[in-house]
Design an enzyme around this catalytic site. Structure first.
Site, PDB file in Angstrom:
ATOM      1  CB  VAL A   1     -12.788  10.590   1.694  1.00 35.12           C
ATOM      2  CG1 VAL A   1     -12.442   9.687   2.871  1.00 35.12           C
ATOM      3  CG2 VAL A   1     -13.383   9.791   0.552  1.00 35.12           C
TER       4      VAL A   1
ATOM      5  CE  LYS B   1      -6.295  11.083  -7.163  1.00 39.10           C
ATOM      6  NZ  LYS B   1      -5.661   9.836  -6.677  1.00 39.10           N
TER       7      LYS B   1
ATOM      8  CE1 TYR C   1      -6.384  14.850  -6.455  1.00 40.16           C
ATOM      9  CE2 TYR C   1      -8.645  15.585  -6.763  1.00 40.16           C
ATOM     10  CZ  TYR C   1      -7.737  14.674  -6.247  1.00 40.16           C
ATOM     11  OH  TYR C   1      -8.181  13.589  -5.521  1.00 40.16           O
TER      12      TYR C   1
ATOM     13  CB  ILE D   1      -0.920   0.029   1.239  1.00 38.88           C
ATOM     14  CG1 ILE D   1      -1.770  -1.249   1.318  1.00 38.88           C
ATOM     15  CG2 ILE D   1      -1.816   1.267   1.212  1.00 38.88           C
ATOM     16  CD1 ILE D   1      -2.500  -1.423   2.637  1.00 38.88           C
TER      17      ILE D   1
ATOM     18  CG  ASP E   1       7.838  11.780  -2.375  1.00 38.62           C
ATOM     19  OD1 ASP E   1       7.050  11.376  -3.250  1.00 38.62           O
ATOM     20  OD2 ASP E   1       7.819  12.936  -1.930  1.00 38.62           O
TER      21      ASP E   1
ATOM     22  CG  ASN F   1      -3.929   5.656  -0.661  1.00 43.77           C
ATOM     23  OD1 ASN F   1      -5.073   6.080  -0.776  1.00 43.77           O
ATOM     24  ND2 ASN F   1      -3.096   6.119   0.263  1.00 43.77           N
TER      25      ASN F   1
END
Length: 253
Positions: A187, A158, A154, A8, A61, A88
């Site tokens: 979220v 995505k 952004y 993850i 990173d 993620n």
């Protein structure tokens, strides 16, 4: 899922940390990546203490391809067979117009959200193909479906995650490796604090007047996709609070 090895990225907080807890509770072994060593260690310790999980930490990173490559190359042999990759790590910075925004901020967003996801996928998926087993789960966003004011870069990043997921699924159609793109709506995590460069008042205002999703809600959908039978591929999931209809239409009290 018990005994499977899960990698993850961005596991120090938010959705990544929640995914770590969910997979740990399911008896999985965790390889956790994050750029903040302190937060990453906290997630790893929580997974060990609450669920007795085996945990291996990879503090780097995802923008640093050399660090990523070196870390994965030096994984102990018993950790190299990764069953599920959860891409993620991601962020937004600012809400400026495209004609006024920070080039440095945009570079960070693109390098993290697109290039970091692509690099990690490129390094992990060949092993999945060789073993005839594996699953890539990319955390996209409703922002990738349509641009909104002040979010063009952004949103574009995505949209790229969604397209990279689709392209990878096509490329892997002749293999047993599965690809999923999870697209959350609002979220409540530290996402807005990062976006607004630590402005707590502005960040908190994003979630006022309605009940947003929690990181644990998205972790549940990631688990659902990962634990589906091998012949079932959850290609894409759009997950919203009940009061949200689109990226910009949210009913607030």
């Amino acid at each position: 899922m018990k005994g499977k090895t899960i990698l993850i990225t961005g596991a120090g907080s938010g959705i990544g940390a929640a995914c770590a807890m969910k997979f740990a509770a399911g008896g999985c072994r965790l390889i956790l990546n994050g750029r903040n060593t302190g937060k990453l260690e906290a997630t790893g310790n929580a997974a060990r203490e609450r669920h007795g999980a085996e945990v291996f930490l990879l503090p780097f990173d995802v923008r640093d391809r050399k660090a990523m490559t070196d870390a994965l190359r030096l994984l102990p042999e018993e950790w190299k067979e990764i069953d599920v990759l959860v891409n993620n790590a991601g962020l937004a910075l600012g809400m400026d117009k495209e004609s006024e925004g920070s080039l440095d901020d945009w570079e960070t967003v693109i390098d993290t959200n697109i290039k970091g996801t692509l690099s990690m996928t490129r390094l992990i998926v060949p092993g999945m193909i060789r073993r005839g087993h594996g699953h890539v789960i990319n955390i996209g966003s409703i922002a990738g479906d349509a641009a909104y004011p002040g979010g063009s870069v952004y949103c574009a990043s995505k949209a790229a995650v969604k397209t990279l997921s689709d392209g990878l699924r096509i490329d892997l159609a002749d293999t047993p490796v599965r690809v999923t793109c999870i697209k959350p709506g609002q979220v409540e995590t530290n996402f807005s604090m990062v976006r607004f460069h630590g402005d707590r008042k502005r960040a908190d205002n994003v979630y006022k007047g309605y009940r947003p999703l929690a990181a644990e809600d998205i972790a549940e959908t990631v688990w659902f996709a990962a634990s589906a039978p091998e012949h079932v591929q959850i290609a894409e999931m759009l997950v919203l609070p009940t009061c949200q209809a689109t990226a910009t239409i949210i009913h607030k009290e």
